[in-house]
Design a protein around this motif. Structure first.
Motif, short mmCIF file in Angstrom:
data_model
loop_
_atom_site.label_atom_id
_atom_site.label_comp_id
_atom_site.label_asym_id
_atom_site.label_seq_id
_atom_site.Cartn_x
_atom_site.Cartn_y
_atom_site.Cartn_z
N GLY A 69 8.74 10.78 0.26
CA GLY A 69 8.34 10.36 1.78
C GLY A 69 7.09 9.69 1.87
N ALA A 70 6.92 8.86 0.75
CA ALA A 70 5.42 8.23 0.65
C ALA A 70 5.36 7.13 1.58
CB ALA A 70 5.34 7.36 -0.84
N GLU A 71 4.38 6.96 2.39
CA GLU A 71 3.99 5.95 3.37
C GLU A 71 3.97 4.56 2.70
OE1 GLU A 71 0.99 6.98 5.94
OE2 GLU A 71 1.83 8.94 6.48
N LEU A 72 4.66 3.57 3.13
CA LEU A 72 4.46 2.25 2.53
C LEU A 72 4.04 1.28 3.69
CD1 LEU A 72 7.82 1.97 0.42
CD2 LEU A 72 5.51 2.89 -0.27
N GLN A 73 3.06 0.46 3.23
CA GLN A 73 2.95 -0.46 4.09
C GLN A 73 2.78 -2.15 3.58
OE1 GLN A 73 -1.42 -0.75 5.25
NE2 GLN A 73 -0.94 -1.38 7.27
N PHE A 74 3.26 -3.11 4.19
CA PHE A 74 3.33 -4.24 3.43
C PHE A 74 2.48 -5.35 4.26
CE2 PHE A 74 6.86 -1.87 2.29
CZ PHE A 74 7.46 -2.44 1.07
N PHE A 88 -1.05 -2.45 -4.47
CA PHE A 88 -0.43 -3.21 -5.56
C PHE A 88 -0.23 -4.79 -4.88
CE2 PHE A 88 0.98 0.93 -6.38
CZ PHE A 88 0.59 1.41 -7.56
N VAL A 89 -0.67 -5.69 -5.75
CA VAL A 89 -0.19 -7.05 -5.36
C VAL A 89 0.87 -7.39 -6.11
CG1 VAL A 89 -1.01 -9.55 -5.46
CG2 VAL A 89 -2.64 -7.67 -4.91
N GLY A 141 3.27 5.37 -6.62
CA GLY A 141 3.28 4.10 -6.82
C GLY A 141 4.11 3.56 -8.12
N VAL A 142 3.77 4.44 -9.07
CA VAL A 142 4.39 4.11 -10.44
C VAL A 142 5.84 4.26 -10.44
CG1 VAL A 142 4.24 4.75 -12.82
CG2 VAL A 142 2.26 4.27 -11.65
N THR A 143 6.18 5.50 -9.88
CA THR A 143 7.48 5.84 -9.87
C THR A 143 8.37 4.70 -8.99
OG1 THR A 143 7.12 8.11 -9.83
CG2 THR A 143 9.33 7.67 -9.13
N LEU A 144 7.88 4.51 -7.76
CA LEU A 144 8.59 3.30 -7.05
C LEU A 144 8.48 2.02 -7.72
CD1 LEU A 144 9.77 2.51 -4.24
CD2 LEU A 144 7.53 2.31 -3.65
N LEU A 145 7.43 1.32 -8.36
CA LEU A 145 7.57 0.17 -8.65
C LEU A 145 8.46 0.09 -9.90
CD1 LEU A 145 3.82 -1.01 -8.48
CD2 LEU A 145 5.79 -1.39 -7.12
N ARG A 149 1.06 -1.20 0.09
CA ARG A 149 -0.05 -0.09 0.10
C ARG A 149 0.88 1.19 -0.01
NH1 ARG A 149 -3.92 2.35 4.90
NH2 ARG A 149 -1.96 2.84 5.58
N VAL A 150 0.50 2.40 -0.79
CA VAL A 150 1.34 3.59 -0.95
C VAL A 150 0.36 4.41 -0.42
CG1 VAL A 150 2.58 4.91 -2.51
CG2 VAL A 150 2.78 2.49 -2.88
N ARG A 151 0.85 5.44 0.14
CA ARG A 151 -0.04 6.40 0.85
C ARG A 151 0.77 7.92 0.97
NH1 ARG A 151 -1.51 8.44 6.22
NH2 ARG A 151 -3.77 9.52 6.02
N THR A 152 0.17 8.89 0.22
CA THR A 152 0.58 10.29 0.10
C THR A 152 -0.23 11.22 0.54
OG1 THR A 152 -0.02 10.43 -2.02
CG2 THR A 152 2.16 9.43 -1.73
N LEU A 153 -1.42 10.94 0.88
CA LEU A 153 -2.24 12.17 1.31
C LEU A 153 -3.33 11.71 2.39
CD1 LEU A 153 -3.32 13.23 -2.44
CD2 LEU A 153 -2.07 14.59 -0.57
N GLU A 154 -3.84 12.64 3.18
CA GLU A 154 -4.72 12.17 4.14
C GLU A 154 -6.14 12.05 3.69
OE1 GLU A 154 -4.59 15.27 7.06
OE2 GLU A 154 -2.69 14.63 7.75
N HIS A 155 -6.43 12.59 2.41
CA HIS A 155 -7.66 12.49 1.80
C HIS A 155 -7.62 12.99 0.13
CE1 HIS A 155 -7.96 16.82 1.86
NE2 HIS A 155 -7.81 16.80 2.87
N ALA A 156 -8.37 12.59 -0.48
CA ALA A 156 -8.47 12.86 -1.86
C ALA A 156 -8.46 14.51 -1.93
CB ALA A 156 -9.61 12.29 -2.76
N SER A 157 -7.80 15.00 -3.16
CA SER A 157 -7.83 16.23 -3.61
C SER A 157 -7.85 16.62 -5.00
CB SER A 157 -6.39 17.12 -2.99
OG SER A 157 -6.28 16.92 -1.59
#
Length: 464
Positions: free
Chosen positions: A358-363, A328-329, A243-247, A219-227
Motif C-alpha cells: 500500500g505504499a503511496e506513490l507520487q509522480f 527516484f528519477v 521502492g526497491v521492491t517496486l522498481l 516519490r515512494v512514501r510508507t511512513l508519516e515519520h522516520a522510526s
C-alpha cells in the motif's frame, strides 16, 4: 567552367589549412564551463554564446548574427542564450540550417578525470575536455565548413542559417517557443543536426532513427515519520524497501523491460558483437549484457528503463532508521514508433498497480520527447551520404541511436517540409556525458571535410 575535381581539391585544401585554427578555437570554447543546469553560473552561458556569436560573425558570410532567448512555457523563466544567424539564398539555391549546442553536461566527480575537464588536453590523437565532443565540436564543424565554403566561393549562392542552442543538455525547455518566435530566420530546406555519432572512428554514419524518451520523478512514501529500525523493522515497510521492491518489477530475469504497453520496433540491425559492446561501453568481463534479441536491436529498437538518481540517505548519513519516503528519477527510452506520453502512461500504470504494502506513490516532473525516423528518400540524404563517403574515404552506415534528441520533433512540427539530416563528430569512445569526454581528431577533420563538401554541392544545387 571549373571541374568538380578542382572544386573538391579546393575544399580539401581549405579544410586542411583551417584545422589548426579550428582546434584552437574549439579549445577556447571548451575552457568555458557553459553548464545550463540549475545551480550553475548562468554567466558562463553568456560567455559561451558571445564567443560562438563572434566565431559566426568572423566567417563573414552572414547578413545577421544575434543572440536571442525565448520564454520557457508555463513558467516565469527565460531560456538560455542561443546564437542565430542567416544568409539569404540567391539564384534559386536552397537554404541549409546548421544546428549544434554550446551548453555542456556537468563534469561529475573531478577525481575521475585524467586531466582537468575545462582544460583542453591532447593525448593519443584525442582532445579531452567537457564539451570537446558534445557538442562544441559540432559547432566548430559547422564553422570550419563554412570557412572553407567562404574560401572556395567568395560570394556563395547557398542560403545558410545557424542555430546554436544553449540548453540542450538541460532539456531544451524553451526550444519549441524559440522555434516559433524565430521561424523566419531559421526556416530552411535542409536541417543538419550535428549532435550524434559515427559507427566508429573511421566509418561515418547518418543517424536515421532515434529512440524517444520520458523522464519523471517517483516519490515512494510508507511512513508519516522516520522510526527506529530495531524497534519496528520487520513489521513496518520503509520507503527504500518498498521502492526497491517496486522498481525491480520493471525488468524481467533477463534484464529486459517488463512493462505491458511498451512497444518495440521490428527492424533489421547490422552485425555488432558482444566483444564490441564490452569495448565501447566499458562492460567488464564478468558482467553479462541484459535483454534479448540482437544487441543493436536492444539499443536502437527496444525500450529501456534506467534509474538515474535517488535522494536516499547517503553513506555518511546512514543510521538505524526506517526511511519514511524516498524519491527516484526514472529515465525511459522509447522505441521509434511509440509516442513518449503513451510510454509514460504505461510505466505509471505498471508502477501504480504494483505498489507494495500500500505504499503511496507520487509522480512529478514528467518530461517527454518523441522518437524520430528519418525519411531517407530525399535528395539531401543522397547528397549527405555522398559527401560523407568522399570526406571519410569510407561509405557511410545508416545507424539508429539509443539516445534521444527530443527537439527534433519540434523541428519537424515547425518546418514540416524540411529534410533533416542527423550527423555528428563523436565516435563510440568519445564518452559524451562521462568523465574523460574526448574528440577523435581525425574523425573531426573528416567530419568537417564532409560537411564542407556537402555545402559546396548544395551551393550548386537549384532548390526543388
Amino acid at each position: 567552367m571549373v571541374s568538380e575535381h578542382t572544386r573538391e581539391s579546393a575544399v580539401h585544401e581549405a579544410v586542411d589549412s583551417g584545422i589548426p585554427s579550428a582546434l584552437a578555437d574549439l579549445g577556447a570554447l571548451v575552457r568555458i564551463p557553459s553548464v545550463a543546469f540549475p545551480g550553475f553560473d548562468p554567466g558562463q552561458l553568456e560567455r559561451s554564446a558571445e564567443a560562438v556569436a563572434e566565431l559566426a560573425r568572423a566567417v563573414g558570410l552572414f547578413d545577421t548574427v544575434e543572440i536571442r532567448r525565448a520564454a520557457v512555457p508555463d513558467s516565469d523563466e527565460i531560456g538560455a542564450p542561443a546564437v542565430v544567424a542567416r544568409r539569404a539564398a540567391k539564384n534559386g539555391r536552397p537554404t541549409i540550417l546548421l544546428y549544434a549546442h554550446h551548453d555542456v553536461q556537468p563534469v561529475g566527480d573531478d577525481a575521475l578525470w585524467e586531466s582537468p575537464p575545462f582544460e583542453p588536453t591532447v593525448r593519443d590523437g584525442r582532445l579531452y575536455g567537457r564539451g570537446a565532443a558534445d557538442d562544441k565540436a559540432g559547432i566548430m564543424a559547422h564553422i570550419v565548413a563554412l570557412r572553407a565554403l567562404a574560401q572556395v566561393s567568395e560570394d556563395p549562392d547557398l542560403g545558410v542559417a545557424l542555430f546554436f542552442e544553449g540548453e540542450e543538455e538541460a532539456g531544451s525547455r524553451s526550444f519549441a517557443a524559440f522555434l516559433a518566435e524565430n521561424a523566419d530566420i531559421l526556416r530552411a530546406d535542409v536541417i543538419v543536426v550535428a549532435d550524434s555519432g559515427n559507427w566508429d572512428a573511421r566509418t561515418p554514419a547518418l543517424t536515421v532513427s532515434l529512440r524517444g524518451n520520458t523522464r519523471f520523478t517517483l516519490r515512494v512514501r510508507t511512513l508519516e515519520h522516520a522510526s527506529h529500525s530495531g524497534m519496528f523493522g520487520g513489521a513496518v515497510p520503509d520507503a527504500m524497501m518498498a521502492g526497491v521492491t517496486l522498481l525491480s518489477t520493471l525488468w524481467d530475469a533477463d534484464g529486459a523491460v517488463a512493462v505491458d504497453g511498451l512497444r518495440a520496433r521490428d527492424a533489421q540491425t547490422p552485425p555488432y558483437s558482444e566483444e564490441t559492446l564490452r569495448d565501447e561501453a566499458g562492460l567488464p568481463a564478468g558482467v553479462r549484457p541484459v535483454g534479448r534479441g540482437s544487441i543493436l536491436s536492444r539499443i536502437w529498437n527496444q525500450p529501456s528503463i534506467t534509474i538515474t538518481g535517488t535522494d536516499a540517505p547517503s553513506l555518511a548519513n546512514a543510521s538505524n532508521t526506517l526511511t519514511p519516503e524516498v524519491s527516484f528519477v526514472i529515465s525511459a527510452r522509447v522505441a521509434p514508433g511509440q509516442p513518449a506520453r503513451e510510454a509514460y502512461a504505461a510505466i505509471e500504470r505498471h508502477l501504480r498497480e504494483r505498489a507494495p504494502w500500500g505504499a503511496e506513490l507520487q509522480f512529478t516532473d514528467a518530461d517527454f520527447g518523441d522518437a524520430f525516423l528519418v525519411d531517407t528518400g530525399g535528395w539531401a540524404v543522397a547528397d549527405a551520404r555522398d559527401a560523407l563517403a568522399r570526406g571519410y574515404g569510407v561509405d557511410p552506415v545508416d545507424i539508429g541511436v539509443g539516445g534521444s534528441i527530443p527537439f527534433i520533433a519540434d523541428l519537424v512540427r515547425e518546418f514540416p517540409s524540411a529534410q533533416i539530416l542527423v550527423t555528428g563528430v563523436e565516435d563510440p569512445h568519445s564518452r559524451a556525458h562521462s568523465p574523460n569526454e574526448s574528440l577523435h581528431l581525425e574523425t573531426f577533420r573528416n567530419a568537417v571535410l564532409s560537411e564542407a563538401l556537402l555545402l559546396e554541392r548544395l551551393d550548386r544545387r537549384v532548390a526543388d
